[in-house]
Design a protein around this motif. Sequence first.
Motif, mmCIF file in Angstrom:
data_model
loop_
_atom_site.group_PDB
_atom_site.id
_atom_site.type_symbol
_atom_site.label_atom_id
_atom_site.label_comp_id
_atom_site.label_asym_id
_atom_site.label_seq_id
_atom_site.Cartn_x
_atom_site.Cartn_y
_atom_site.Cartn_z
ATOM 1 N N LYS A 1 59.058 16.647 51.669
ATOM 2 C CA LYS A 1 59.579 15.300 51.485
ATOM 3 C C LYS A 1 59.082 14.345 52.561
ATOM 4 O O LYS A 1 58.919 13.152 52.341
ATOM 5 C CB LYS A 1 61.117 15.325 51.492
ATOM 6 N N THR A 2 58.852 14.883 53.763
ATOM 7 C CA THR A 2 58.399 14.041 54.868
ATOM 8 C C THR A 2 56.951 14.307 55.260
ATOM 9 O O THR A 2 56.388 13.578 56.068
ATOM 10 C CB THR A 2 59.292 14.260 56.101
ATOM 11 N N GLY B 1 49.901 18.819 55.294
ATOM 12 C CA GLY B 1 51.016 18.892 56.230
ATOM 13 C C GLY B 1 51.176 17.690 57.133
ATOM 14 O O GLY B 1 52.073 17.678 57.981
ATOM 15 N N ILE B 2 50.343 16.659 56.970
ATOM 16 C CA ILE B 2 50.450 15.495 57.841
ATOM 17 C C ILE B 2 51.769 14.755 57.570
ATOM 18 O O ILE B 2 52.227 14.658 56.428
ATOM 19 C CB ILE B 2 49.249 14.550 57.626
ATOM 20 N N GLU B 3 52.389 14.273 58.638
ATOM 21 C CA GLU B 3 53.674 13.603 58.493
ATOM 22 C C GLU B 3 53.494 12.138 58.107
ATOM 23 O O GLU B 3 52.496 11.502 58.466
ATOM 24 C CB GLU B 3 54.466 13.688 59.805
ATOM 25 N N GLU B 4 54.481 11.633 57.391
ATOM 26 C CA GLU B 4 54.456 10.226 57.006
ATOM 27 C C GLU B 4 54.707 9.371 58.244
ATOM 28 O O GLU B 4 55.509 9.707 59.116
ATOM 29 C CB GLU B 4 55.527 9.934 55.952
ATOM 30 N N SER B 5 54.018 8.250 58.322
ATOM 31 C CA SER B 5 54.156 7.346 59.459
ATOM 32 C C SER B 5 53.951 5.916 58.987
ATOM 33 O O SER B 5 53.810 5.666 57.788
ATOM 34 C CB SER B 5 53.128 7.694 60.546
ATOM 35 N N HIS B 6 53.940 5.007 59.940
ATOM 36 C CA HIS B 6 53.740 3.606 59.596
ATOM 37 C C HIS B 6 52.367 3.391 58.957
ATOM 38 O O HIS B 6 52.217 2.543 58.066
ATOM 39 C CB HIS B 6 53.853 2.742 60.860
ATOM 40 N N ASP B 7 51.391 4.159 59.400
ATOM 41 C CA ASP B 7 50.023 4.017 58.882
ATOM 42 C C ASP B 7 49.736 4.932 57.692
ATOM 43 O O ASP B 7 48.788 4.697 56.941
ATOM 44 C CB ASP B 7 49.009 4.306 59.987
ATOM 45 N N ILE B 8 50.520 5.974 57.547
ATOM 46 C CA ILE B 8 50.288 6.948 56.479
ATOM 47 C C ILE B 8 51.482 6.957 55.529
ATOM 48 O O ILE B 8 52.595 7.307 55.928
ATOM 49 C CB ILE B 8 50.074 8.366 57.052
ATOM 50 N N LYS B 9 51.245 6.538 54.301
ATOM 51 C CA LYS B 9 52.299 6.500 53.302
ATOM 52 C C LYS B 9 52.088 7.632 52.289
ATOM 53 O O LYS B 9 50.985 7.805 51.755
ATOM 54 C CB LYS B 9 52.298 5.159 52.565
ATOM 55 N N ARG C 1 55.131 15.471 47.920
ATOM 56 C CA ARG C 1 54.465 14.203 48.194
ATOM 57 C C ARG C 1 53.097 14.473 48.812
ATOM 58 O O ARG C 1 52.866 15.521 49.433
ATOM 59 C CB ARG C 1 55.321 13.359 49.136
ATOM 60 N N TYR C 2 52.188 13.517 48.633
ATOM 61 C CA TYR C 2 50.821 13.668 49.111
ATOM 62 C C TYR C 2 50.362 12.414 49.839
ATOM 63 O O TYR C 2 50.814 11.302 49.544
ATOM 64 C CB TYR C 2 49.873 13.959 47.947
ATOM 65 N N CYS C 3 49.406 12.632 50.769
ATOM 66 C CA CYS C 3 48.870 11.506 51.530
ATOM 67 C C CYS C 3 47.656 10.894 50.843
ATOM 68 O O CYS C 3 47.258 9.773 51.163
ATOM 69 C CB CYS C 3 48.508 11.946 52.947
ATOM 70 N N SER C 4 47.063 11.639 49.900
ATOM 71 C CA SER C 4 45.865 11.135 49.226
ATOM 72 C C SER C 4 45.666 11.861 47.901
ATOM 73 O O SER C 4 46.258 12.920 47.660
ATOM 74 C CB SER C 4 44.622 11.344 50.102
ATOM 75 N N VAL C 5 44.826 11.284 47.066
ATOM 76 C CA VAL C 5 44.492 11.910 45.793
ATOM 77 C C VAL C 5 43.750 13.230 46.044
ATOM 78 O O VAL C 5 43.932 14.206 45.320
ATOM 79 C CB VAL C 5 43.624 10.965 44.940
ATOM 80 N N LYS C 6 42.939 13.269 47.088
ATOM 81 C CA LYS C 6 42.179 14.472 47.437
ATOM 82 C C LYS C 6 43.132 15.639 47.717
ATOM 83 O O LYS C 6 42.943 16.752 47.219
ATOM 84 C CB LYS C 6 41.301 14.200 48.668
ATOM 85 N N CYS C 7 44.171 15.372 48.513
ATOM 86 C CA CYS C 7 45.144 16.420 48.825
ATOM 87 C C CYS C 7 45.898 16.860 47.578
ATOM 88 O O CYS C 7 46.186 18.044 47.391
ATOM 89 C CB CYS C 7 46.124 15.926 49.883
#
Length: 236
Positions: A10-11, A17-25, A36-42
């Motif tokens: 969720k986070t 495994g990268i965590e959500e942050s102000h720069d990473i949604k 949840r995913y940080c990118s389409v690639k992941c």
Amino acid sequence: MDSEPAVSTKTCCASCGIEESHDIKLKSCTACKLVRYCSVKCQREHRPKHKQECKKRAAELHDAILFRQPASSHLGDCPICLVPLPIDENESCHLTCCSKTVCKGCDYTNQMGELKQSREPRCPFCRKHAPITEAASRLNVTKRLEANDPYAMKTMGVLRYAAGDYGSAFEYYTKAAVSHFGAHFQLSNMYREGQGVKKDLKKELYHAEKAAIGGHQGARYNLGCEEEHHGRWIEQ
């Protein structure tokens, strides 16, 4: 040696495994909402591991929506008194000028008020002059078609279907189905009977489920018959 703590889906991105942050949604899987995913690639890389769980959860979410009792029928509420419209569509009035459907009670109240004040008949909702001929009503429908009104699209689908022009009826129903549950029901029937389109059980059930979710009682009945046909009973 202690094992590493599990990564929260969720986070953190379920893949890298990268965590959500102000720069990473992070964006949720649209089908299951579990990860949840940080990118389409992941998301693509994680798909083989997630596919089975995703399908199972997506089916559970779909069934929860499908079998939930709607607040009202697919006809919705009267836009004037806000009371659910009757299941019997003969007890309602469709207004071609604004594509609204009102209950006969509101229509009658409007007519009585205009008679008492000796006024010309007007639409009880938009207050435009009411059409007094079939030609005037057809002209209103044409205008609503030009405005891409879903109810007008569905109305034309009914007219073309009654005339035996199944191809045109299918096209109008398809356009109306964007936001009209009754159009989904008609498409389901056409896919079942092969009218204007090839028979397709999968698409028949898809449109029947869309209509049922919107509260269409006929679609719910047809789906119940389909379940009975396959022997899928719910034990009491």
